[in-house]
Design an enzyme around this catalytic site. Structure first.
Site, short mmCIF file in Angstrom:
data_model
loop_
_atom_site.label_atom_id
_atom_site.label_comp_id
_atom_site.label_asym_id
_atom_site.label_seq_id
_atom_site.Cartn_x
_atom_site.Cartn_y
_atom_site.Cartn_z
N ALA A 176 1.03 -1.03 0.14
CA ALA A 176 -0.03 -0.02 -0.13
C ALA A 176 0.89 1.22 0.10
O ALA A 176 2.05 1.36 0.18
CB ALA A 176 -0.90 0.13 1.11
N CYS A 177 0.20 2.27 -0.34
CA CYS A 177 0.74 3.72 -0.29
C CYS A 177 1.61 4.08 1.13
O CYS A 177 1.13 3.97 2.10
CB CYS A 177 -0.19 4.71 -0.64
SG CYS A 177 0.37 6.56 -0.35
N LEU A 178 2.81 4.41 1.08
CA LEU A 178 3.44 4.90 2.18
C LEU A 178 2.71 5.89 2.91
O LEU A 178 2.89 6.05 4.12
CB LEU A 178 4.92 5.26 1.85
CG LEU A 178 5.74 4.02 1.34
CD1 LEU A 178 7.15 4.88 0.97
CD2 LEU A 178 6.20 3.25 2.52
#
Length: 269
Positions: A176-178
């Site tokens: 997933a997106c940081l």
């Protein structure tokens, strides 16, 4: 293997074939890898990948996405995005995902038009309806296709199909997106995002697979699967992790007793 998931895979290829030409927003994760592979099977050279590169994407994820596309002879373009310059994103509001998806997919659509692709597709599936996902609104507004969702594929089925097809991502943990590691309202910076990336890479190198390092200012909250907690709590391991995280700039290092779960920053929304 059950017949049902593979039937859905055939439905997926039929769906993609009906789109005539497709640019897949490709992250190299479980979902978009299956989608891209299916698009290549269904459409041949009328399928391509657009790989986003930004401070929200771990370097290892970007490299793996490029490697997959090249290995399978799938044409691809890289879209470099300065996501922190998009108005509002740096402040990390509750609709950050909406603002980010709107900006990124607007860029992907423009790139797809340049490449003469009729459609842009992304990898949302049926399980993505179970959490707070404001990015889905942006995808709908921009008329981006979600083929996995359209043929009612769930994550478990996507993994089963991927395993059957021999795709390397069939058991790949979700990254997933940081930006999803930060409590809403905490300012997003390139330094902070890199700190989280390096902290998670360190834990992955220790052998942990499914994990998150959530940040609350200078406090790191580590989420691990329950099966990994005993090994983590050994004194030598705890000390090593603490020292590494301290070196990365965290003043406090904690282990979340509830363990890893998707969307833990969305509690209360």
């Amino acid at each position: 293997m059950k017949e049902e998931p593979m039937k859905k895979y055939e439905d997926l290829k039929k769906y993609l074939k009906g789109l005539e030409s497709v640019a897949v927003a490709f992250s190299g994760g479980v979902d978009s890898t299956l989608l891209l592979y299916a698009a290549k099977e269904a459409l041949g050279d009328n399928a391509m990948a657009i790989i986003g590169k930004s401070v929200f994407v771990p370097d290892s994820e970007y490299s793996e996405a490029v490697e997959f596309a090249e290995k399978h002879h799938i044409k691809y373009e890289v879209l470099n995005m300065d996501v922190l310059s998009v108005e509002g994103i740096e402040d990390n509001p509750e609709n950050r995902c909406y603002l980010c998806k709107k900006a990124i997919f607007s860029g992907i659509l423009e790139k797809a038009r340049e490449m003469k692709m009729k459609t842009v597709a992304e990898g949302s599936n049926m399980d993505d309806t179970k959490d707070y996902r404001p990015g889905r609104k942006a995808i709908a507004e921009l008329s981006v296709e979600s083929p996995l969702y359209a043929v009612t594929l769930y994550k478990k089925e996507i993994r089963e199909i991927s395993k059957e097809l021999g795709l390397p991502t069939w058991d790949k943990p979700s990254r997933a997106c940081l930006a999803s590691r930060f409590v809403y309202g905490e300012k997003l910076t390139e330094e902070g995002l890199k700190r989280v990336e390096l902290a998670e890479e360190y834990l992955l190198d220790l052998g942990y697979k499914q994990l998150r390092v959530r940040t609350h200012g200078d406090l790191a909250r580590i989420e691990l699967e329950e099966a990994d907690m005993d090994s983590f709590m050994k004194a030598e391991r705890r000390q090593a992790v603490y020292e590494k995280f301290k070196e990365l700039g965290f003043d406090y290092v904690t282990l979340d007793l509830k363990g890893y779960r998707m969307g833990s920053m969305n509690i209360g929304i």
